[in-house]
Design an enzyme around this catalytic site. Structure first.
Site, PDB file in Angstrom:
ATOM      1  N   HIS A 181      -8.348  -4.620  -1.217  1.00 10.89           N
ATOM      2  CA  HIS A 181      -7.118  -3.945  -0.813  1.00 10.89           C
ATOM      3  C   HIS A 181      -6.413  -4.791   0.235  1.00 10.89           C
ATOM      4  O   HIS A 181      -6.889  -4.920   1.371  1.00 10.89           O
ATOM      5  CB  HIS A 181      -7.427  -2.559  -0.249  1.00 10.89           C
ATOM      6  N   SER A 190       0.830  -1.202   0.000  1.00 18.21           N
ATOM      7  CA  SER A 190       0.000   0.000   0.000  1.00 18.21           C
ATOM      8  C   SER A 190       0.870   1.260   0.000  1.00 18.21           C
ATOM      9  O   SER A 190       1.600   1.505  -0.952  1.00 18.21           O
ATOM     10  CB  SER A 190      -0.952  -0.047   1.203  1.00 18.21           C
ATOM     11  N   ASP A 236      -9.861  -3.047  -6.227  1.00 18.82           N
ATOM     12  CA  ASP A 236      -9.314  -2.370  -5.048  1.00 18.82           C
ATOM     13  C   ASP A 236      -9.888  -0.961  -4.956  1.00 18.82           C
ATOM     14  O   ASP A 236      -9.660  -0.129  -5.834  1.00 18.82           O
ATOM     15  CB  ASP A 236      -7.784  -2.320  -5.159  1.00 18.82           C
TER      16      ASP A 236
END
Length: 379
Positions: free
Chosen positions: A346, A191, A317
Site C-alpha cells: 500500500h 489511497s 495491497d
C-alpha cells in the site's frame, strides 16, 4: 567423538534449512518480477498509454529484501528519505462556511497543474507527498495540494470534517483551480484521496473539470478492505496506527462534535472500522457503517467515469484486496485503465537495493504527467 559427529550433522542440517528457505525466498521473489497488467477498454486512451508509457513495457523490480507486502508498505515508507517542499498557502472559503488550505508549489511556465489529494491521514507536509511535489515541479508542472478540513494547521469552522464520500470540498477546489488554469489539470488521489476523486469523477461525468486523473493504492470495495485489515498482523499494525492517527485529528475538536458523535468511544477506537462506527457514521448522517461502506465503494462507479483515468494498484495491497479490484469494469470502459503490479503493498512500490528516493509509483506518476502535459490529452 560422538558429540563432534552430532554437531557436524546439526550444522549440515541447519545449513540445508537455510539454503532451502533462501531458495524458496528467491523463487517467490522471481515470481513477482513481472510487467504491470493493463486493463482498459479499447480506444484512444488505451492506445496512448500503451505507446507512450515505457514503464508499462518493463518489469517492476521490487527491492529484493522488501518485496513482501507489509515490508514494502511499512519499512519502505520509513526508509524513504525525508523531503520538504516549498509552498504558497491559499485559504479556500467553502460554501457552507468551512475553510481548507490549498498549498501551491509553482513551476516556471508550467505545462500542467497537478492537484494532489492525500491519503487518509496525509497532507502537504507528508513525506510521500513532498517527494511527488518536488518531482512534478522539477519536470515543469505546478502543483497544488488539497488539505482536508481541520488539518495542516487550518481551523475547523463547521461541524464537518472529511470522509471517503464527502466530495463537495474537492468539487469546490477543482472549480476554483480550474478558473485559473490554462493548461491541463491533472488530479492525483492517493489511497483515500483516490476514493474521493473517483466518486467525484463518476458524479460529474464529462463536466468534471479535470483533464486527466490518476489514483494510487485506492480502495474500491471498502467492506472487503475492512475485513482484510482486521486480520491478524494488519489489525495490530497498520490498522491500529491509522485509527490512532484519525483519533488524534478529531479529539482536539471534542467540544464541537460531542453533541453529534460519542467522542469518548471515538477516542478508544482501535481500528478504522471502530472510528467509522463511533465518528464518521454519526457526523455524515449514515444509518450504520455498512451503509457508509457501501456508499464509499467505487467498484460500481467505474463504468460512468468519462475523464481519462489511470488507477494504479498492487495485487498484494492489504488495504485494497485484489478480488475487490474492478478489472472487468475497467476493461469495458475506454476512459479508465487499471494498472496492477504483482507486488508493491500500500503506497510502497519500493525499488532499488536501498530505497531512499522516489519509488516506482512516483516514477510512474512522473512519466504519466509528462505524457499528458507534453502530448496533450486523448488525441
Amino acid at each position: 567423538m560422538l558429540s563432534v559427529l552430532v554437531s557436524l550433522v546439526e550444522s549440515v542440517a541447519f545449513s540445508h534449512v537455510v539454503a532451502a528457505l533462501s531458495a524458496l525466498y528467491l523463487f517467490n521473489y522471481i515470481q513477482k518480477i513481472q510487467r504491470p497488467q493493463l486493463h482498459c477498454g479499447e480506444g484512444k486512451w488505451k492506445n496512448k498509454l500503451t505507446t507512450g508509457l515505457k514503464m508499462l513495457q518493463e518489469p517492476y523490480y521490487p527491492t529484493f529484501w522488501l518485496y513482501l507486502s507489509h515490508a514494502n508498505t511499512v519499512i519502505g515508507n520509513l526508509l524513504k528519505k525525508q523531503e520538504s517542499a516549498s509552498y504558497e498557502r491559499e485559504i479556500l472559503h467553502l460554501s457552507d462556511g468551512g475553510v481548507l488550505a490549498l498549498d501551491w508549489a509553482h513551476a516556471k511556465e508550467p505545462k500542467s497543474i497537478v492537484m494532489i489529494i492525500p491519503g487518509l491521514t496525509g497532507n502537504s507536509q507528508s513525506n510521500y507527498i513532498c517527494h511527488v511535489v518536488n518531482k512534478c515541479v522539477l519536470q515543469g508542472s505546478t502543483v497544488v495540494v488539497f488539505n482536508y478540513r481541520g488539518t495542516c494547521g487550518v481551523e475547523l469552522r463547521t461541524n464537518m470534517t472529511y470522509s471517503a464520500t464527502w466530495k463537495g470540498d474537492v468539487a469546490e477546489a477543482v472549480k476554483h483551480v480550474r478558473r485559473e488554469c490554462s493548461v491541463p489539470l491533472i488530479a492525483v488521489g492517493s489511497s483515500l484521496g483516490g476514493m474521493i476523486l473517483l466518486n467525484y469523477l463518476a458524479t460529474h461525468g464529462a463536466d468534471s473539470g479535470v483533464d486527466f486523473a490518476l489514483t494510487i493504492s485506492t480502495v474500491f470495495d471498502v467492506m472487503k478492505s475492512a475485513v482484510e485489515m482486521e486480520k491478524s498482523i494488519n489489525k495490530y499494525t497498520l490498522n491500529y496506527y491509522l485509527a490512532r492517527m484519525l483519533v488524534g485529528q478529531v479529539e482536539r475538536h471534542t467540544a464541537r462534535f460531542e453533541s453529534i458523535a460519542d467522542m469518548e468511544a471515538t477516542k478508544k477506537s482501535r481500528t478504522i472500522r471502530d472510528f467509522d462506527i463511533n465518528f464518521t457514521v454519526k457526523v455524515f448522517g449514515y444509518k450504520d457503517v455498512l451503509e457508509y461502506y457501501k456508499d464509499a465503494s467505487n467498484y460500481g462507479r467505474i463504468p460512468v467515469i468519462k475523464t481519462p483515468t489511470v488507477c494504479l494498484n498492487a495485487a498484494d495491497d492489504m488495504m485494497s484486496p485484489s478480488d475487490g479490484l474492478p478489472i472487468k469494469f475497467a476493461e469495458d470502459n475506454p476512459n479508465v485503465a487499471m494498472v496492477v503490479t504483482k507486488c508493491g503493498g500500500h503506497l510502497g512500490f519500493c525499488e532499488g537495493i536501498w530505497p531512499r528516493g522516489s519509488n516506482w509509483a512516483d516514477r510512474f506518476l512522473s512519466e504519466l504527467v509528462t505524457l499528458v502535459s507534453q502530448d496533450g490529452l486523448v488525441d
